[in-house]
Design a protein around this motif. Structure first.
Motif, PDB file in Angstrom:
ATOM      1  N   ASP A   1     -52.015   3.187  -8.120  1.00 52.90           N
ATOM      2  CA  ASP A   1     -52.414   4.548  -7.725  1.00 52.90           C
ATOM      3  C   ASP A   1     -51.425   5.200  -6.762  1.00 52.90           C
ATOM      4  O   ASP A   1     -51.702   6.279  -6.214  1.00 52.90           O
ATOM      5  CB  ASP A   1     -53.808   4.518  -7.078  1.00 52.90           C
ATOM      6  CG  ASP A   1     -54.896   4.154  -8.075  1.00 52.90           C
ATOM      7  OD1 ASP A   1     -54.638   4.237  -9.291  1.00 52.90           O
ATOM      8  OD2 ASP A   1     -56.001   3.772  -7.640  1.00 52.90           O
ATOM      9  N   ASP A   2     -50.282   4.547  -6.519  1.00 54.95           N
ATOM     10  CA  ASP A   2     -49.227   5.091  -5.639  1.00 54.95           C
ATOM     11  C   ASP A   2     -49.692   5.295  -4.201  1.00 54.95           C
ATOM     12  O   ASP A   2     -49.200   6.171  -3.495  1.00 54.95           O
ATOM     13  CB  ASP A   2     -48.661   6.408  -6.191  1.00 54.95           C
ATOM     14  CG  ASP A   2     -47.731   6.190  -7.382  1.00 54.95           C
ATOM     15  OD1 ASP A   2     -47.255   5.045  -7.547  1.00 54.95           O
ATOM     16  OD2 ASP A   2     -47.493   7.139  -8.134  1.00 54.95           O
TER      17      ASP A   2
ATOM     18  N   HIS B   1     -46.023   1.520  -1.462  1.00 53.78           N
ATOM     19  CA  HIS B   1     -44.747   1.311  -2.143  1.00 53.78           C
ATOM     20  C   HIS B   1     -44.598  -0.127  -2.651  1.00 53.78           C
ATOM     21  O   HIS B   1     -44.127  -0.362  -3.762  1.00 53.78           O
ATOM     22  CB  HIS B   1     -43.577   1.595  -1.181  1.00 53.78           C
ATOM     23  CG  HIS B   1     -43.444   3.023  -0.788  1.00 53.78           C
ATOM     24  ND1 HIS B   1     -43.906   3.514   0.420  1.00 53.78           N
ATOM     25  CD2 HIS B   1     -42.910   4.084  -1.445  1.00 53.78           C
ATOM     26  CE1 HIS B   1     -43.652   4.806   0.483  1.00 53.78           C
ATOM     27  NE2 HIS B   1     -43.043   5.175  -0.619  1.00 53.78           N
TER      28      HIS B   1
ATOM     29  N   GLN C   1     -48.437  -2.011 -15.479  1.00 61.81           N
ATOM     30  CA  GLN C   1     -47.808  -1.068 -14.556  1.00 61.81           C
ATOM     31  C   GLN C   1     -47.194  -1.740 -13.328  1.00 61.81           C
ATOM     32  O   GLN C   1     -46.785  -1.052 -12.400  1.00 61.81           O
ATOM     33  CB  GLN C   1     -48.821  -0.001 -14.125  1.00 61.81           C
ATOM     34  CG  GLN C   1     -49.185   0.969 -15.239  1.00 61.81           C
ATOM     35  CD  GLN C   1     -50.136   2.038 -14.768  1.00 61.81           C
ATOM     36  OE1 GLN C   1     -51.344   1.927 -14.905  1.00 61.81           O
ATOM     37  NE2 GLN C   1     -49.586   3.095 -14.188  1.00 61.81           N
TER      38      GLN C   1
ATOM     39  N   THR D   1     -43.899  -3.641  -7.339  1.00 55.52           N
ATOM     40  CA  THR D   1     -43.965  -2.192  -7.192  1.00 55.52           C
ATOM     41  C   THR D   1     -44.525  -1.640  -8.502  1.00 55.52           C
ATOM     42  O   THR D   1     -44.756  -2.395  -9.449  1.00 55.52           O
ATOM     43  CB  THR D   1     -42.581  -1.570  -6.911  1.00 55.52           C
ATOM     44  OG1 THR D   1     -41.723  -1.838  -8.036  1.00 55.52           O
ATOM     45  CG2 THR D   1     -41.958  -2.140  -5.648  1.00 55.52           C
ATOM     46  N   ARG D   2     -44.738  -0.322  -8.557  1.00 54.99           N
ATOM     47  CA  ARG D   2     -45.233   0.264  -9.804  1.00 54.99           C
ATOM     48  C   ARG D   2     -44.070   0.541 -10.747  1.00 54.99           C
ATOM     49  O   ARG D   2     -43.034   1.082 -10.341  1.00 54.99           O
ATOM     50  CB  ARG D   2     -46.001   1.561  -9.541  1.00 54.99           C
ATOM     51  CG  ARG D   2     -46.564   2.168 -10.845  1.00 54.99           C
ATOM     52  CD  ARG D   2     -47.397   3.396 -10.604  1.00 54.99           C
ATOM     53  NE  ARG D   2     -46.638   4.519 -10.084  1.00 54.99           N
ATOM     54  CZ  ARG D   2     -45.849   5.307 -10.808  1.00 54.99           C
ATOM     55  NH1 ARG D   2     -45.668   5.067 -12.109  1.00 54.99           N
ATOM     56  NH2 ARG D   2     -45.223   6.331 -10.252  1.00 54.99           N
TER      57      ARG D   2
ATOM     58  N   ARG E   1     -41.956   4.049 -10.773  1.00 52.67           N
ATOM     59  CA  ARG E   1     -41.945   4.795  -9.505  1.00 52.67           C
ATOM     60  C   ARG E   1     -40.557   4.700  -8.871  1.00 52.67           C
ATOM     61  O   ARG E   1     -40.026   3.609  -8.693  1.00 52.67           O
ATOM     62  CB  ARG E   1     -42.985   4.252  -8.536  1.00 52.67           C
ATOM     63  CG  ARG E   1     -43.027   5.048  -7.226  1.00 52.67           C
ATOM     64  CD  ARG E   1     -44.104   4.595  -6.291  1.00 52.67           C
ATOM     65  NE  ARG E   1     -44.208   5.507  -5.154  1.00 52.67           N
ATOM     66  CZ  ARG E   1     -45.055   5.355  -4.145  1.00 52.67           C
ATOM     67  NH1 ARG E   1     -45.889   4.323  -4.125  1.00 52.67           N
ATOM     68  NH2 ARG E   1     -45.082   6.221  -3.158  1.00 52.67           N
ATOM     69  N   GLN E   2     -39.993   5.853  -8.524  1.00 50.49           N
ATOM     70  CA  GLN E   2     -38.693   5.864  -7.866  1.00 50.49           C
ATOM     71  C   GLN E   2     -38.890   5.518  -6.401  1.00 50.49           C
ATOM     72  O   GLN E   2     -39.513   6.266  -5.655  1.00 50.49           O
ATOM     73  CB  GLN E   2     -38.022   7.232  -8.013  1.00 50.49           C
ATOM     74  CG  GLN E   2     -36.601   7.259  -7.465  1.00 50.49           C
ATOM     75  CD  GLN E   2     -35.875   8.550  -7.798  1.00 50.49           C
ATOM     76  OE1 GLN E   2     -36.425   9.418  -8.468  1.00 50.49           O
ATOM     77  NE2 GLN E   2     -34.649   8.676  -7.326  1.00 50.49           N
ATOM     78  N   GLN E   3     -38.350   4.397  -5.997  1.00 53.71           N
ATOM     79  CA  GLN E   3     -38.522   3.929  -4.628  1.00 53.71           C
ATOM     80  C   GLN E   3     -37.528   4.615  -3.690  1.00 53.71           C
ATOM     81  O   GLN E   3     -36.367   4.814  -4.047  1.00 53.71           O
ATOM     82  CB  GLN E   3     -38.306   2.413  -4.565  1.00 53.71           C
ATOM     83  CG  GLN E   3     -39.323   1.599  -5.342  1.00 53.71           C
ATOM     84  CD  GLN E   3     -40.703   1.622  -4.693  1.00 53.71           C
ATOM     85  OE1 GLN E   3     -40.833   1.659  -3.474  1.00 53.71           O
ATOM     86  NE2 GLN E   3     -41.735   1.618  -5.520  1.00 53.71           N
TER      87      GLN E   3
ATOM     88  N   SER F   1     -37.142   1.681   0.992  1.00 55.52           N
ATOM     89  CA  SER F   1     -38.012   0.721   0.313  1.00 55.52           C
ATOM     90  C   SER F   1     -37.184  -0.318  -0.453  1.00 55.52           C
ATOM     91  O   SER F   1     -37.498  -1.516  -0.440  1.00 55.52           O
ATOM     92  CB  SER F   1     -38.958   1.455  -0.641  1.00 55.52           C
ATOM     93  OG  SER F   1     -39.809   0.560  -1.312  1.00 55.52           O
TER      94      SER F   1
END
Length: 305
Positions: free
Chosen positions: A140-141, A144, A156, A276-277, A280-282, A286
């Motif tokens: 769910d973001d 991180h 995911q 991480t997801r 998702r751009q970390q 991060s």
């Protein structure tokens, strides 16, 4: 109302220069182009912005308001650029982590100390959760980075690091089973009062699965969601628990707890995971923290090596 930035530049430079012709020379464009952009700006605002005086051009009352707006907008632009540059230099930013409680001691020891010393402007938000809570926070973001044990397969999740960390019997140092040189059996452990994580935790799920497959009932004496309670329960001589050794590494080094292997294939296959997801751009911070923790946390060192 959307005011094009370039028209504001022409307006401001014209007032600073005192004439359209001098403004055009500064901007290296034709005077007609400057006049045209200012005319479009006046049309959009429905007001005259400049008036001729003996000593040049001066702003009208609306022009004064627009000039103040230009100055405030410029200050905002400068502030944003300064903040962006600080962020890119790793001077500011925020990273959130959701971790199993067994990782906390390992995480907050030297690995995080070294990282926060080097990047003092980075704020870390750290929360603990069981396996289900960690996966939910990642997907769910809300966080991180996740650190968890005995993962559930999830499409995911991106696994940055996965390291074998066998589930061990954790005993008080004077316990008779510490004298046994061969791995302990589930039958031997079932005779001992045992404290365990609640059912949302990956370790508990693994333990329940192993005992169910063996058709043996453990002697569950205490159920908790606290790593502190589990460790103190065993230190006090009340019974035993099952944990990866890294979760109580400081106690093992100090001799206040003892870890012994357990003869069960499921316990030997258990792993610690850094996730991480997917997609998702970390942030840069991060990524650096992920690599730092992978190098320095005991949980991500292969105990077989």
């Amino acid at each position: 109302m959307d005011i094009p930035h370039q028209r504001l530049v022409y307006f401001r430079v014209t007032l600073e220069s005192g004439s359209v012709r001098r403004a055009a020379a500064r901007l290296d464009i034709a005077p007609s182009a400057v006049s045209r952009q200012i005319a479009l700006l006046e049309e959009a605002l429905g007001a005259t912005l400049m008036e001729r005086q003996r000593d040049g051009i001066s702003p009208t009352p609306v022009g004064e308001m627009l000039l103040e707006y230009c100055e405030r907008r410029g200050a905002l632009d400068e502030g944003f650029i300064a903040s962006l540059e600080s962020y890119q230099r790793m001077e500011t930013g925020k990273i959130s982590l959701t971790v199993g409680e067994g990782f906390v001691s390992d995480l907050v020891a030297s690995p995080l100390h070294e990282f926060t010393q080097r990047y003092a402007g980075i704020q870390l938000d750290i929360h603990t959760a069981g396996t289900s809570g960690i996966i939910e926070a990642i997907v769910d973001d809300h966080t991180h980075i996740g650190l968890m044990f005995h993962e559930r397969t999830h499409p995911q999740l991106r696994f940055w690091a996965s390291t074998p960390q066998p589930l061990m019997a954790i005993l008080p140092p004077n316990h008779p089973l510490t004298l046994q040189t061969s791995p302990l059996t589930l039958t031997q452990l079932s005779d001992q009062p045992m404290a365990m994580w609640d059912t949302s935790h990956g370790v508990r799920q693994m333990v329940d699965q192993a005992f169910q497959h063996a058709r043996i009932a453990p002697r569950l004496a205490m159920n908790t969601n606290s790593m502190v309670v589990l460790a103190q329960y065993v230190r006090s001589g009340m019974g035993v628990t099952l944990l990866p050794a890294f979760a109580v590494a400081h106690d093992i080094e100090a001799g206040t707890l003892v870890a012994r292997p357990v003869d069960h294939p499921l316990f030997q296959r258990s792993q610690a995971h850094m996730v991480t997801r997917v997609g998702r751009q970390q942030p840069k911070a991060s990524i650096l923290l992920l690599r730092h923790l992978q190098r320095w946390m005991q949980a991500f060192r292969d105990v077989a090596n």
